[in-house]
Design a protein around this motif. Structure first.
Motif, PDB file in Angstrom:
ATOM      1  N   PHE A 112      28.450  56.712 -25.340  1.00 35.60           N
ATOM      2  CA  PHE A 112      27.502  56.614 -24.222  1.00 35.60           C
ATOM      3  C   PHE A 112      26.737  57.912 -23.992  1.00 35.60           C
ATOM      4  O   PHE A 112      25.537  57.879 -23.700  1.00 35.60           O
TER       5      PHE A 112
ATOM      6  N   GLU B 216      29.857  45.757 -17.978  1.00 38.99           N
ATOM      7  CA  GLU B 216      29.666  47.200 -18.149  1.00 38.99           C
ATOM      8  C   GLU B 216      30.943  48.002 -17.977  1.00 38.99           C
ATOM      9  O   GLU B 216      31.841  47.609 -17.235  1.00 38.99           O
ATOM     10  N   THR B 217      30.977  49.115 -18.662  1.00 37.06           N
ATOM     11  CA  THR B 217      32.042  50.094 -18.421  1.00 37.06           C
ATOM     12  C   THR B 217      31.379  51.369 -17.874  1.00 37.06           C
ATOM     13  O   THR B 217      31.043  51.427 -16.707  1.00 37.06           O
TER      14      THR B 217
ATOM     15  N   LYS C 255      27.619  48.163 -11.310  1.00 37.37           N
ATOM     16  CA  LYS C 255      27.304  47.576 -12.607  1.00 37.37           C
ATOM     17  C   LYS C 255      25.991  46.799 -12.521  1.00 37.37           C
ATOM     18  O   LYS C 255      25.752  46.089 -11.545  1.00 37.37           O
TER      19      LYS C 255
ATOM     20  N   HIS D  66      28.477  52.487 -18.892  1.00 43.34           N
ATOM     21  CA  HIS D  66      27.054  52.428 -19.213  1.00 43.34           C
ATOM     22  C   HIS D  66      26.252  53.195 -18.169  1.00 43.34           C
ATOM     23  O   HIS D  66      26.590  53.219 -16.997  1.00 43.34           O
ATOM     24  N   ARG D  67      25.161  53.796 -18.623  1.00 41.86           N
ATOM     25  CA  ARG D  67      24.237  54.564 -17.774  1.00 41.86           C
ATOM     26  C   ARG D  67      24.870  55.863 -17.255  1.00 41.86           C
ATOM     27  O   ARG D  67      24.378  56.459 -16.303  1.00 41.86           O
TER      28      ARG D  67
END
Ligand SMILES: [Fe+2]
Length: 618
Positions: free
Chosen positions: A256, A302-303, A297, A305-306
Motif C-alpha cells: 500500500f 478494504e484493509t 472504508k 487502503h488509502r
C-alpha cells in the motif's frame, strides 16, 4: 497472600534535581553538537562519503527493502531499565519464572472462570491479549522471548461472568514450522537453519537464498477502520475476528505504501483516523515515515487502503537508522524520538550469510545523543526546531500534549540501551544466582517529562531555559548553534526505584490521549517480568501499588466506567499469572481510583507471560 495498597508520596526535595540542570557540552557526544550537520554525519558512518558505494546501494535498494522486511522484527517491550544513580537493579534470591516462558497448549474452547469478588455489571467486553506461546518445533528451539509463536488470549466479560480461551495465530510461519516440525522461518533472535535433508552443497548455497519473511505478529492488537489486527513491527499484519479469535486475512504494508512495516503502537484521533510510523530504505538511505490511515472504508473489503505517508524524516546515519517502538502524538503534532539504539543495515542484510540472527545487527551507541523530531500532523511539515538530550532509550511513550506553545512528552526511559540481550530465553529461564545476575545487569525504566518549545526564534537568548511551564522542571536551553538542549523532569517519587521502575504504561486513552492528564498505570519490575501494578500520579508524584507475592500481572488496561467524568473513573484489568502449579492464573479487576481489588476470575489454564493487549466493548 496479601495484596498491598500503598500510596507513596514524593519524599524528595521539590527543588529541581541536579540532573535537570542544563547539560552543556562537556562529553564527547555533547561536543559533537557543535559540529556542522555534515561533519556530524560523516563522523558517524563508514558509508557516507563513498560515491561508488552509493551507486551500489541504489542498485541494491530494492533487495535491501525486501530483506529488511524480513528482519524488521525488532523487539517489543523491553521494559526494564533504570536511571539516575541506580542504573541497575540490586536484588537477590529472585524466584525462578521459567514456567512463565515455556510452551503452553492452546485452549480453543471457552472455559468458564470462577469469579471471586465481583466484576462490575457494566463491564461488558473482551480483554484481548497477545504474546509468545510456543518456543520450539521438533528439536529446534527459539533463542529470544520475542521469537515465540503468537498466542491470542481472549477474556470475555458479560453481566459479571468471565470466560477464557486462547488460540495460536495461524500465521504462515506457524503453519510452515508445524508442517516441517522444525523452525523454517527466521525470527528476531533465531536464524532458521538449512534443511538437514539437503546435502552439504545445497545447505551452503541456501545461505544465499532470500529468506522467507516471518508473519508471526505477536506484539499487540491494533485498529484500522474499525477492524482489529495483530501486529509486530514487520511488513505484515494479521487481521483477526476477535470473537472467534481467528485470523481472517494477512495484510502487507508494503503493498500500500513504501514502508517496510509499522510499529505495534499506532495512535488514534477521536474520529478513528490512525497514525503510525514505519521505515523505508532508498537511494538516499533510511527514512522514518509517518503514516496516516483514514477512519472509514470506501469499500467493505478494504484493509489499509488509502494509507498515506505524510512525512519522511531522513535518518541521521543513512545505513544505521535508529530503532523505535512507539512515538508520541498531541492534537496537532507527532513526536518522533531518534535514539542511539541503532540498526546496522549491512549487518542485518548479511546476517544469514554470517550465520547470525537479525538481533546481532542492533547496537546501543551512547556516543550519540537522543534527538526529538516534531511534525505537524495536519500538514506533514517537519518543524525546524532541533531538540536533543543526553542518550537514552524509550520503548513506550506515556502521553503527550500541548501547553503554552510547547509540546510536553512523557516517556518511560532507560539510560542503558542493552536490555534486548537480557531477554534471551536462556537468561529468563535461569534460577538462583544466575538469575539474580541477569536481573542486576538489566537497566530499569523510569517515567520522564521533556518539554519542547515549538517557536524558537533567532532572538531567543542563548543559555536560558525557554520552557515557560511553571509546573515542570524540564528545561529546554538554546545553544550557540541554535539547537535546543532538553533536560528531563522525573515524574515519580524515589520510591519507584524500589519497585524496579515502571513499564507498559497505559492511560485513559479515550479521554486523555494528547491532552494534559494526571494518571498513568504500568507494571513495576522487581523481576525480569512485571511483578506489580502501579498507578502513577504525575502531578503529585505519588504511587499506588498492587502486588501479590509469587504472581506476575500483565500490562494494566484502563476501562472507563460509562458516564464517568473523572480521569480515573473506571477499572484496571490485568491478567495475573504464576509459575506455581498449585495456584490458578486469574483476570484481576481493580478500582482505578484506589487500586482496591473488586474481583478476580480464576482460570485453571497455564498461560505464558504476554506482551500487550486491548479492551473491546461488546
Ligand atoms: Fe510495546
Amino acid at each position: 497472600m496479601m495484596a498491598s495498597h500503598i500510596v507513596k508520596p514524593d519524599t524528595r526535595n521539590c527543588k529541581r534535581p541536579r540532573e535537570l540542570e542544563p547539560q552543556m557540552p562537556e562529553s564527547p557526544q555533547l561536543s559533537s553538537l557543535g559540529k556542522s550537520e555534515s561533519s556530524f554525519l560523516e563522523s558517524s558512518g563508514l558509508f557516507y562519503k563513498d560515491e561508488s558505494l552509493d551507486k551500489d546501494l541504489n542498485d541494491m535498494s530494492k533487495e535491501i527493502n525486501l530483506m529488511l522486511s524480513t528482519y524488521a522484527k525488532i523487539l517489543s517491550t523491553m521494559e526494564s531499565t533504570h536511571q539516575k544513580k541506580a542504573t541497575f537493579g540490586k536484588r537477590e534470591k529472585l524466584p525462578c519464572i521459567a514456567p512463565l516462558l515455556t510452551t503452553v497448549e492452546e485452549t480453543p474452547q471457552m472455559v468458564s472462570a470462577q469469579v471471586r469478588g465481583h466484576f462490575p455489571k457494566w463491564l461488558s467486553g473482551y480483554l484481548l491479549r497477545i504474546g509468545p506461546g510456543k518456543f520450539e518445533f521438533g528439536k529446534d528451539k527459539y533463542n529470544h522471548w520475542f521469537d515465540g509463536m503468537a498466542l491470542l488470549h481472549q477474556f470475555r466479560m458479560e453481566k459479571g461472568t468471565v470466560t477464557y480461551r486462547s488460540k495460536f495465530l495461524q500465521s504462515d510461519t506457524y503453519k510452515a514450522n508445524s508442517v516441517h516440525d522444525r523452525i523454517v522461518v527466521s525470527e528476531f533472535g533465531t536464524l532458521a537453519l538449512p534443511d538437514p535433508c539437503k546435502n552439504v552443497f545445497e545447505r551452503f548455497m541456501s545461505k544465499f537464498e532470500l529468506p522467507a519473511m516471518t508473519d508471526n505478529t505477536n506484539v499487540n492488537y491494533v485498529r484500522y477502520k474499525g477492524d482489529y489486527y495483530v501486529s509486530s513491527e514487520i511488513n505484515f499484519m494479521n487481521k483477526v475476528d476477535i470473537e472467534a479469535l481467528e485470523k481472517t486475512e494477512k495484510v502487507d504494508w508494503s503493498k500500500f505504501i513504501a514502508v517496510n512495516g509499522a510499529t505495534a503502537h499506532p495512535h488514534y484521533d477521536p474520529d478513528g483516523t490512525a497514525y503510525n510510523m514505519g521505515n523505508s530504505f532508498g537511494p538516499r538511505g533510511s527514512c522514518y515515515n509517518i503514516i496516516r490511515v483514514p477512519p472509514e472504508k470506501v469499500d467493505p473489503g478494504e484493509t489499509i487502503h488509502r494509507a498515506q505517508v505524510i512525512c519522511s524524516i531522513a535518518s541521521a546515519e543513512r545505513m544505521k537508522p535508529s530503532y523505535y517502538h512507539s512515538f508520541g502524538m498531541t492534537r496537532n503534532y507527532i513526536i518522533f524520538i531518534e535514539q542511539p539504539l541503532k540498526m546496522n543495515l549491512w549487518k542485518i542484510v548479511t546476517s544469514r550469510i554470517r550465520g547470525k540472527a537479525f538481533s546481532s545487527g542492533i547496537s546501543w551507541e551512547p556516543q550519540y545523543n537522543t534527538r526529538f523530531h516534531v511534525v505537524d500532523k495536519h500538514t506533514g511539515q517537519l518543524l525546524p526546531g532541533i531538540y536533543y538530550s543526553k542518550p537514552f532509550v524509550t520503548f513506550h511513550q506515556i502521553n503527550a500534549f500541548e501547553d503554552q506553545g510547547c509540546v510536553v512528552i512523557d516517556l518511560c526511559c532507560q539510560d542503558d540501551g542493552r536490555s534486548l540481550e537480557v531477554y534471551q530465553l536462556q537468561n529468563l529461564r535461569k534460577s538462583g544466582e544466575g538469575l539474580d545476575q541477569v536481573y542486576n545487569s538489566a537497566g530499569r525504566s523510569f517515567p520522564r517529562r521533556f518539554v519542547l518549545p515549538l517557536h524558537v526564534s533567532l532572538n531567543d537568548p542563548e543559555g536560558e531555559n525557554l520552557s515557560p511551564l511553571s509546573y515542570s522542571s524540564a528545561s529546554a536551553v538554546k545553544q550557540a548553534d541554535g539547537k535546543i538542549w532538553c533536560s528531563y523532569e522525573n515524574l515519580h517519587p524515589e520510591d519507584l526505584e524500589e519497585e524496579g521502575g515502571v513499564e507498559f504504561p497505559q492511560i485513559n486513552y479515550g479521554q486523555f490521549s494528547g491532552k494534559k492528564y494526571r494518571f498513568f498505570y504500568g507494571c513495576g519490575f522487581r523481576h525480569l517480568v512485571g511483578d506489580s501494578l502501579i498507578k502513577v500520579d504525575v502531578v503529585n508524584k505519588t504511587l499506588t501499588i498492587w502486588r501479590e507475592d509469587g504472581f506476575y500481572p500483565s500490562e494494566p488496561v484502563f476501562v472507563p466506567e460509562p458516564g464517568a467524568s473523572e480521569e480515573d473513573g473506571g477499572v484496571i484489568l490485568s491478567a495475573v499469572i504464576t509459575p506455581d502449579q498449585n495456584e490458578n492464573n486469574f483476570l484481576l479487576v481493580l478500582d482505578a481510583k484506589n487500586f482496591e481489588e473488586l474481583g478476580r476470575a480464576e482460570v485453571p489454564v497455564q498461560m505464558p507471560y504476554g506482551i500487550h493487549g486491548t479492551f473491546v466493548t461488546i
